[in-house]
Design an enzyme around this catalytic site. Structure first.
Site, PDB file in Angstrom:
ATOM      1  N   TYR A 109     -43.523   8.916   8.420  1.00  0.00           N
ATOM      2  CA  TYR A 109     -43.789   8.829   6.982  1.00  0.00           C
ATOM      3  C   TYR A 109     -42.477   8.984   6.229  1.00  0.00           C
ATOM      4  O   TYR A 109     -41.667   9.855   6.548  1.00  0.00           O
ATOM      5  CB  TYR A 109     -44.752   9.943   6.538  1.00  0.00           C
ATOM      6  CG  TYR A 109     -44.962   9.947   5.045  1.00  0.00           C
ATOM      7  CD1 TYR A 109     -46.018   9.241   4.480  1.00  0.00           C
ATOM      8  CD2 TYR A 109     -44.073  10.602   4.193  1.00  0.00           C
ATOM      9  CE1 TYR A 109     -46.188   9.196   3.108  1.00  0.00           C
ATOM     10  CE2 TYR A 109     -44.230  10.560   2.816  1.00  0.00           C
ATOM     11  CZ  TYR A 109     -45.297   9.866   2.288  1.00  0.00           C
ATOM     12  OH  TYR A 109     -45.464   9.808   0.931  1.00  0.00           O
ATOM     13  N   GLU A 197     -42.469   4.302  -1.034  1.00  0.00           N
ATOM     14  CA  GLU A 197     -43.135   4.937   0.107  1.00  0.00           C
ATOM     15  C   GLU A 197     -43.263   3.941   1.250  1.00  0.00           C
ATOM     16  O   GLU A 197     -43.696   2.810   1.047  1.00  0.00           O
ATOM     17  CB  GLU A 197     -44.525   5.424  -0.307  1.00  0.00           C
ATOM     18  CG  GLU A 197     -45.227   6.219   0.786  1.00  0.00           C
ATOM     19  CD  GLU A 197     -46.629   6.651   0.369  1.00  0.00           C
ATOM     20  OE1 GLU A 197     -46.823   7.834   0.059  1.00  0.00           O
ATOM     21  OE2 GLU A 197     -47.531   5.794   0.336  1.00  0.00           O
TER      22      GLU A 197
END
Ligand code: GDP
Ligand code: MN
Length: 392
Positions: A109, A197
């Site tokens: 992530y 992101e």
């Protein structure tokens, strides 16, 4: 302002982030064609909507034939996809992205956000990606790494290396990670982003780092100087009420209640919502008409607020400094006449030209409820709602 995954991937690739090869399709046939064009024997077809959580919601699928790509795309087009981020109405799919499937060995992530406490861009990263950040924070908080970037220096190489180490990377992957981190930072800074992101950022079977998903969101106040970014806006993905407001330069946020609000200044708007709640009501929206509002602008604000079918009463609360109460009053009267209003309107005016404003409202003969204070206005708006029980 949010953009689609494929747009974010294109931007990030331009800054040097490795992404899978892929193509956009507006029809099932085109999706099949994209698969053939890409070659290989496995593709991932992804619904393009402004939301994450598509995987769980059935908006991402690994397909093994051109026919499967076409059929799955056909099942997505024109449908509304409901994810845990979209709300019950979901978001309509008009575009799908087809890319060559990646062989995933590990999912990481990576997020860049604005940390309001330090007033700096902060990196949030984890060696266990794939899940949403909220779930990660809850289920595997130990894996979350945070790093704040000093704007005067930018993201230093040593910082990026340190983060790569913390995520457990080694060898050539460290250099790849450093490149990706620096590219994301530059994209964020150079394009006035609010969020970048990559989830998941994957390590493939051959040890390459690749961005399998990408999300970017931008500061709307900076769009005037980023025409290329502004051009990526997709109104089909926005709350229709908010699109109308944005087109008219009004700061508007749609909410779930039924008391429509027209207010000047964000601070007063927040205070008014608190007072409405305290009085037992629910605001339908947040709308800041700003300073120096002309009667036309007030009328446009009414139109925007009334485009929400849930609105059953409108509360106008103006503390006029730069604004003029007589103009606001003229605007309210104009809105009544031009839009043929039949619902109750509560008006609280204070500040510049307040006497002239009140006189205009009184002389208009319209059923406007006047209030002197914010608390009175909130109480009056709640009392004016059709389903508020009337005192005997
Ligand atoms: P999101 O659910 O909206 O965040 O969409 P993602 O793009 O993150 O895709 C959801 C999930 O699909 C990912 O976490 C992956 O596990 C899986 N996925 C996406 N692309 C590929 C791929 O190329 N190969 C494989 N095997 N899985 C993929
Ligand atoms: Mn994702």
């Amino acid at each position: 302002m949010d953009i689609h995954e494929y747009q974010a991937k294109e931007i990030l690739a331009g800054f040097g982030v490795p992404v899978p090869r892929g193509g956009l399709a507006y029809s099932p046939e085109q999706a099949g064609y994209r698969a053939r064009e890409l070659g290989g024997d496995a593709w991932v077809v992804k619904a393009q909507i402004h939301s994450g959580g598509r995987g769980e919601a059935g908006g991402v699928k690994l397909c093994r034939s051109e026919e499967e790509v076409r059929d799955y795309a056909a099942s997505l087009f024109g449908k509304s996809l409901v994810t845990k981020q979209t709300g019950a109405a979901g978001k309509d799919v008009y575009r799908v992205w087809v890319e060559g499937a990646s062989d995933i060995r590990q999912e990481l992530y990576l997020g860049f956000v604005l940390d309001r406490k330090t007033e700096r861009i902060m990196i949030v990263a984890s060696g266990h990606g794939g899940m949403e950040i909220e779930d990660l924070a809850e289920e595997d908080p130990e894996s979350l790494r945070r790093m704040v970037i000093d704007p005067a220096v930018g993201l230093a190489e040593y910082q990026a290396r340190e983060l790569a180490f913390q995520l457990g990377l080694s060898g050539g992957q460290i250099a790849q990670m450093v490149g990706i981190l620096r590219a994301c930072y530059r994209a964020y800074r150079d394009l006035d982003a609010m969020m970048v992101e990559i989830n998941p950022l994957v390590i493939t079977g051959t040890g390459e780092l690749v961005a399998l998903d990408a999300k970017m969101s931008f500061d709307t106040n900076a769009l005037y100087r980023r025409p290329d970014v502004a051009a990526l806006r997709d109104p089909s993905q926005e709350d229709a009420r908010e699109s109308v407001a944005a087109d008219n330069g009004l700061a508007y946020v749609g909410l779930d209640g039924d008391i429509g609000c027209i207010i000047n200044g964000a601070g007063l708007a927040m205070a008014t919502m608190d007072m409405i709640k305290l009085a037992g009501g629910e605001p339908a929206n947040f709308l800041d008409i700003g300073g120096g509002a002309s009667p036309e602008r007030v009328c446009t604000a009414f139109r925007t607020v009334l485009s929400d079918p849930n609105v059953s009463v409108v509360l106008v609360n103006i503390f006029a400094g730069i604004n003029r109460c007589d103009w606001i009053a003229e605007g309210v009267i104009k809105a009544y006449r031009e839009l043929g209003l039949s619902l109750p309107v509560v008006v609280r005016l204070a500040g510049t030209n307040v006497e002239a404003g009140r006189k205009l409202l009184n002389a208009s003969g319209l059923p406007i409820v006047a209030a002197d204070t914010l608390a009175e206005a909130a109480d009056a708006a709640v009392a004016a709602r059709p389903d508020t029980p009337k005192a005997a």
